[in-house]
Design a protein around this motif. Structure first.
Motif, PDB file in Angstrom:
ATOM      1  N   GLU A  78      -2.072  12.500   8.618  1.00 46.03           N
ATOM      2  CA  GLU A  78      -2.882  11.592   7.828  1.00 46.03           C
ATOM      3  C   GLU A  78      -4.265  11.478   8.456  1.00 46.03           C
ATOM      4  OE1 GLU A  78      -2.087  10.097   4.945  1.00 46.03           O
ATOM      5  OE2 GLU A  78      -0.225  11.291   4.997  1.00 46.03           O
ATOM      6  N   PRO A  79      -5.245  10.969   7.732  1.00 44.50           N
ATOM      7  CA  PRO A  79      -6.587  10.783   8.323  1.00 44.50           C
ATOM      8  C   PRO A  79      -6.498   9.928   9.587  1.00 44.50           C
ATOM      9  CG  PRO A  79      -6.657  10.422   5.965  1.00 44.50           C
ATOM     10  CD  PRO A  79      -5.220  10.571   6.319  1.00 44.50           C
ATOM     11  N   GLY A  80      -7.112  10.396  10.650  1.00 48.46           N
ATOM     12  CA  GLY A  80      -7.086   9.693  11.917  1.00 48.46           C
ATOM     13  C   GLY A  80      -5.812   9.886  12.706  1.00 48.46           C
ATOM     14  N   GLY A  81      -4.832  10.564  12.117  1.00 51.01           N
ATOM     15  CA  GLY A  81      -3.562  10.762  12.804  1.00 51.01           C
ATOM     16  C   GLY A  81      -3.643  11.836  13.865  1.00 51.01           C
ATOM     17  N   GLU A  82      -2.752  11.744  14.825  1.00 55.86           N
ATOM     18  CA  GLU A  82      -2.686  12.763  15.868  1.00 55.86           C
ATOM     19  C   GLU A  82      -1.248  12.925  16.320  1.00 55.86           C
ATOM     20  OE1 GLU A  82      -3.495  10.933  20.175  1.00 55.86           O
ATOM     21  OE2 GLU A  82      -5.268  10.788  18.864  1.00 55.86           O
ATOM     22  N   THR A  83      -0.955  14.058  16.897  1.00 56.49           N
ATOM     23  CA  THR A  83       0.377  14.329  17.416  1.00 56.49           C
ATOM     24  C   THR A  83       0.262  15.367  18.514  1.00 56.49           C
ATOM     25  OG1 THR A  83       2.661  14.817  16.778  1.00 56.49           O
ATOM     26  CG2 THR A  83       0.956  16.228  15.841  1.00 56.49           C
ATOM     27  N   ARG A  84       1.369  15.561  19.206  1.00 52.43           N
ATOM     28  CA  ARG A  84       1.393  16.557  20.275  1.00 52.43           C
ATOM     29  C   ARG A  84       2.342  17.676  19.874  1.00 52.43           C
ATOM     30  NH1 ARG A  84      -1.465  16.157  24.407  1.00 52.43           N
ATOM     31  NH2 ARG A  84      -1.292  17.819  25.931  1.00 52.43           N
ATOM     32  N   VAL A  85       1.861  18.888  20.014  1.00 48.55           N
ATOM     33  CA  VAL A  85       2.636  20.082  19.686  1.00 48.55           C
ATOM     34  C   VAL A  85       2.960  20.800  20.978  1.00 48.55           C
ATOM     35  CG1 VAL A  85       2.665  22.253  18.424  1.00 48.55           C
ATOM     36  CG2 VAL A  85       1.502  20.271  17.453  1.00 48.55           C
ATOM     37  N   SER A  86       4.250  21.084  21.189  1.00 51.94           N
ATOM     38  CA  SER A  86       4.684  21.716  22.438  1.00 51.94           C
ATOM     39  C   SER A  86       5.411  23.015  22.154  1.00 51.94           C
ATOM     40  CB  SER A  86       5.617  20.764  23.215  1.00 51.94           C
ATOM     41  OG  SER A  86       4.960  19.544  23.528  1.00 51.94           O
ATOM     42  N   PHE A  87       5.045  24.042  22.879  1.00 48.84           N
ATOM     43  CA  PHE A  87       5.674  25.358  22.772  1.00 48.84           C
ATOM     44  C   PHE A  87       6.433  25.633  24.068  1.00 48.84           C
ATOM     45  CE2 PHE A  87       1.779  25.488  20.253  1.00 48.84           C
ATOM     46  CZ  PHE A  87       2.207  26.015  19.050  1.00 48.84           C
TER      47      PHE A  87
ATOM     48  N   SER B 267       8.051  22.086  19.194  1.00 51.52           N
ATOM     49  CA  SER B 267       8.387  20.724  18.798  1.00 51.52           C
ATOM     50  C   SER B 267       7.105  19.960  18.509  1.00 51.52           C
ATOM     51  CB  SER B 267       9.195  20.009  19.888  1.00 51.52           C
ATOM     52  OG  SER B 267       8.452  19.922  21.092  1.00 51.52           O
ATOM     53  N   VAL B 268       7.195  19.048  17.564  1.00 49.97           N
ATOM     54  CA  VAL B 268       6.066  18.220  17.175  1.00 49.97           C
ATOM     55  C   VAL B 268       6.471  16.763  17.366  1.00 49.97           C
ATOM     56  CG1 VAL B 268       4.481  17.582  15.326  1.00 49.97           C
ATOM     57  CG2 VAL B 268       5.313  19.941  15.504  1.00 49.97           C
ATOM     58  N   ASP B 269       5.749  16.040  18.211  1.00 51.84           N
ATOM     59  CA  ASP B 269       6.066  14.636  18.450  1.00 51.84           C
ATOM     60  C   ASP B 269       5.797  13.828  17.192  1.00 51.84           C
ATOM     61  OD1 ASP B 269       6.597  15.353  21.017  1.00 51.84           O
ATOM     62  OD2 ASP B 269       4.683  14.661  21.833  1.00 51.84           O
ATOM     63  N   GLU B 270       6.669  12.871  16.941  1.00 51.61           N
ATOM     64  CA  GLU B 270       6.465  11.993  15.784  1.00 51.61           C
ATOM     65  C   GLU B 270       5.445  10.903  16.136  1.00 51.61           C
ATOM     66  OE1 GLU B 270       7.603  12.521  12.866  1.00 51.61           O
ATOM     67  OE2 GLU B 270       8.854  14.231  13.432  1.00 51.61           O
TER      68      GLU B 270
END
Length: 793
Positions: free
Chosen positions: A721-730, A790-793
């Motif tokens: 969403e606008p302004g949203g962020e998350t962490r993507v881990s490989f 994995s993508v953090d919620e």
């Protein structure tokens, strides 16, 4: 000849091969022991009843009717009548639903008729496997036309591809189809090749992940998936269809074979189809190293190898490595082909004569027959309650273009469209009064469809039947999308040809408009009767015909021009980019492509597609793919030719903005059998919700052979969403750095590995280094083939 009664005996005892309580292997053993040599040979062949060329051509060239290479030649030469072909049994029935326009119910009735004949006129009453094409959906009249495979790749969404394949398989199974001749796993090596549209792009890992997903979907629906074309087909010299492949084993093993290996290991594919091409002088259809040593002995594949259509006689007529078709059959069988498609020529009863003469061992026949019969048992064809009628039980109620199918087709189309450059015209501003919609792809929905879609594949023989499905054109869709604007249309020119007579009317329409949308690109066909598709190879990467000249004419009017490219291959768009006020790439988005494109242009749909191939800048000096060693990249001071693309692999813009930053690597050093984690933060810094595809690339800094400057090793589609962020881990295992060394063994080598994360192969703001320590490891089929994410919620 009287067929064996398929029902239980009076005393209730089943014949061993009919007994579902016995293991598959034991059932097959019992059946093989019962079969005569002629009956075993009969299982290795096929029959194509629909291979009838007596149709009215759409022009003066009868070759326009071909849907397989040299189909007219083999049809004219004649094959064994069906009654004779099934006398000892039959392995496959070819394309009952796909050869001529029939309803699902008519096709099912023909399946029932043919299966009854196969069962009743052979001694053991073994049904045949029914196969069909299914690359852009079930290739039959009235079935959903999904986007072409190159468009699936642009979604970077394996889950969506799996859902599509499940729907395709469910429809096929309902009407008696057991095997689908998809997916195509050829990795693109030259954009001029006509079959680029059938591929899933130029990166082996992207192809692997999407291929495994497609296979899972088809197989979970109970339909055997067929991996093709094994292997090397896409790397032919000068991109000519069936051309020789000047490729060494290392490139074959590192670039071409991984998707096949992955689709077998992770997807569960049960069939493989050989390539037509020869690699370094050895035709794939007669290569025991490829079909037996690699496929069977190294990878543990236990399914069937089926020949591409007429690939067996081609060993004699085209490759000239066999004196005649019968010798070609011996060569193919010995190498590892189990079933000949689409008709029996090389795998005929002469094989039984050669066994009796001592020329070939009966074990070769048994080997192939065992593999095919195993699949028939797995499919339930030998169960005591199987009947031809039960096999098509779902046909009465099936809707081959159901609302659910169309919703999937729409989702795929929307996610596949790539915004190359929004320019200053996209999304379209509100209040446009007059929009000129120009170009040969503007009012022709067939341009949205691949060469293996039924409208382009078969319905060209039957022009009075239309498309068989509802498929609004871009013009139709824009009229619905912009109800308050006046939409004017001129074709301007055809997809191909030199006729410029429509330029003046097109330019006049554009001069009186607030904005021009011009749709250019391809119309798929077969064997030269299209600008993209099988046998429709390109001299260079200029837009076909006079389409570039049309763009120049329209840009000269001074009206802003948004360029929409609808194509099966990437064209050189350097000039189009300079002339256009916005640039969009659609890779044959299927029957829902018009609405998807209109929605992206208007801004109703947030574009999220990413390029599975590069977009070149200039027409000539082919840039190859992004997977190049250092000397394959721009070599200033060495060559005056710059292969840098206009838009890189993985590129795709949006109507919002994203940032990828805060790289974290779990370990600075790991052993060559260890693993490390790479994570980044991804943020939506714009004002609209959207999806970003976060991409991980690796580079082996110093290796014993040259390695790509960077290579995709993981990816994740992330909605924010606008302004949203998350962490993507490989989670990266050292196996993911493996490559084929100097001695042609696959190794993991110690040394520094550069890590890159970003939004495309050229937009990689996050960079680090991991050192692999310890001894060089030799790895095999049991190595890690996937980079979990994995993508953090």
């Amino acid at each position: 000849m009287t067929a064996v009664d398929r029902t239980p005996a009076v005393d209730g005892v089943l014949r061993p091969w009919q007994d579902p309580t016995i293991s598959v292997a034991d059932r097959v053993d019992a059946l093989l022991q019962e079969m005569t040599l002629e009956e075993k040979v009969g299982q290795l062949g096929s029959r194509w009843i629909g291979n009838d060329m007596r149709h009215e051509p759409v022009d003066d060239d009868a070759e326009t009717l071909n849907v397989a290479p040299m189909q007219d030649v083999f049809a004219a030469s004649g094959t064994v009548p069906f009654d004779e072909a099934i006398r000892h049994g039959l392995g496959h029935i070819t394309r009952v639903h796909g050869s001529a326009p029939v309803t699902a119910q008519e096709g099912a009735a023909e399946v029932v008729r043919l299966q009854h004949a196969v069962v009743e006129r052979s001694r053991l009453g073994i049904p045949a496997i029914v196969h069909e094409e299914c690359l852009t959906g079930f290739t039959t009249y009235g079935a959903t036309v999904y986007p072409a495979a190159i468009a699936w790749a642009a979604t970077f969404d394996p889950g969506l591809v799996e859902r599509m394949a499940t729907a395709i398989g469910r429809d096929m199974a309902a009407v008696g189809v057991h095997q689908g001749l998809s997916p195509v796993l050829d990795v693109v090596r030259d954009y001029r090749w006509g079959r680029v549209e059938e591929t899933m792009g130029e990166d082996p890992y992207l192809v692997s992940m999407l291929a495994a997903a497609y296979v899972r979907g088809l197989e979970n629906a109970g339909v055997i998936a067929t991996l093709k074309h094994f292997a090397g087909y896409s790397a032919s010299r000068a991109a000519r269809n069936h051309g020789p492949v000047p490729m060494g084993r290392r490139e074959l093993m590192d670039m071409i074979l991984p998707p096949f290996e992955t689709a077998i290991a992770l997807g569960g594919a049960r069939s493989v189809m050989n390539s037509y091409s020869d690699v370094d002088g050895v035709p794939a259809g007669a290569d025991p190293w490829l079909l037996t040593e690699v496929l069977r002995e190294e990878w543990g594949f236990t399914g069937t190898v089926v020949s591409d259509y007429w690939a067996v006689p081609f060993l004699a007529t085209m490759h000239k490595i066999a004196a005649d078709t019968e010798e070609a059959g011996v060569r193919a069988l010995s190498a590892g082909i189990d079933v000949e498609l689409p008709d029996t020529l090389g795998f005929g009863q002469h094989l039984a004569d050669r066994v009796r003469s001592g020329e070939i061992p009966e074990s070769l026949i048994d080997r192939a027959a065992r593999r095919l019969l195993t699949q028939k048992v797995q499919l339930g064809l030998l169960d005591p309650d199987w009947t031809p009628e039960k096999s098509v039980a779902g046909a009465a109620a099936v809707d081959l273009d159901s609302p659910g199918n169309r919703a999937l087709a729409r989702e795929l189309a929307e996610r596949s469209i790539v915004l190359l450059d929004a320019g200053d015209a996209l999304p379209l501003r509100p209040g446009l009064r007059r929009v000129a919609v120009i170009g040969p792809c503007a009012d022709e929905p067939r341009t949205f469809m691949g060469c293996y879609s039924y409208p382009n594949h078969v319905l060209t023989r039957h022009p009075g039947l239309g498309l068989g499905v509802e498929a609004p054109s871009l013009l139709d869709a824009l009229r619905a999308e912009l109800p308050d604007a006046e939409i004017v249309h001129e074709r301007g020119c055809d997809v191909r040809g030199e006729d410029r007579s429509g330029f003046a009317a097109a330019a006049a329409a554009v001069r009186g408009a607030d904005l021009c949308v011009v749709a250019v690109g391809d119309l798929a066909g077969m064997f030269g009767h299209g600008t993209s598709g099988e046998g429709c190879d390109a001299d260079d990467l200029r837009l076909p015909g006079v389409q570039e000249d049309l763009l120049t004419e329209l840009a000269a009017t001074g009206t802003p021009v948004v360029v929409v490219v609808v194509s099966g291959r990437p064209y050189a768009l350097g000039e189009a980019h300079e002339l256009g006020a916005g640039l969009v790439q659609a890779f044959m988005p299927g029957e829902e492509g018009g609405a998807a494109l209109a929605g992206v242009l208007s801004g109703r749909i947030q574009p999220s597609g990413k390029l599975p191939v590069q977009i070149p800048r200039g027409h000539g000096g082919q840039p190859g793919t992004y997977l190049q060693p250092p000397l394959g990249a721009d070599s200033q001071g060495i060559s005056n030719l710059d292969p840098t693309p206009l838009f890189p692999f993985g590129h795709g813009a949006s109507y919002t903005t994203f940032e990828v930053d805060d790289l974290r690597i779990s370990d600075a050093e790991v052993p060559t059998d260890g693993e490390f984690t790479v994570s980044v933060r991804v943020r939506n810094t714009g004002g609209r919700a959207g999806d970003e595809v976060v991409q991980l690339y690796l580079h082996d800094v110093v290796a014993q052979v040259t390695r790509p400057v960077r290579q995709l090793t993981g990816f994740a589609r992330v909605p924010l969403e606008p302004g949203g962020e998350t962490r993507v881990s490989f989670r990266v295992h050292a196996d993911r750095t493996a490559f084929t060394g100097r001695d042609l063994r696959r190794i993991v080598e110690p040394g520094d590995v550069e890590v890159f994360v970003g939004r495309s192969a050229a937009d990689l703001p996050c960079r680090g280094v991991v050192r692999l320590t310890g001894a060089t490891r030799i790895v095999g089929h049991d190595r890690r083939l996937v980079t979990p994410v994995s993508v953090d919620e």
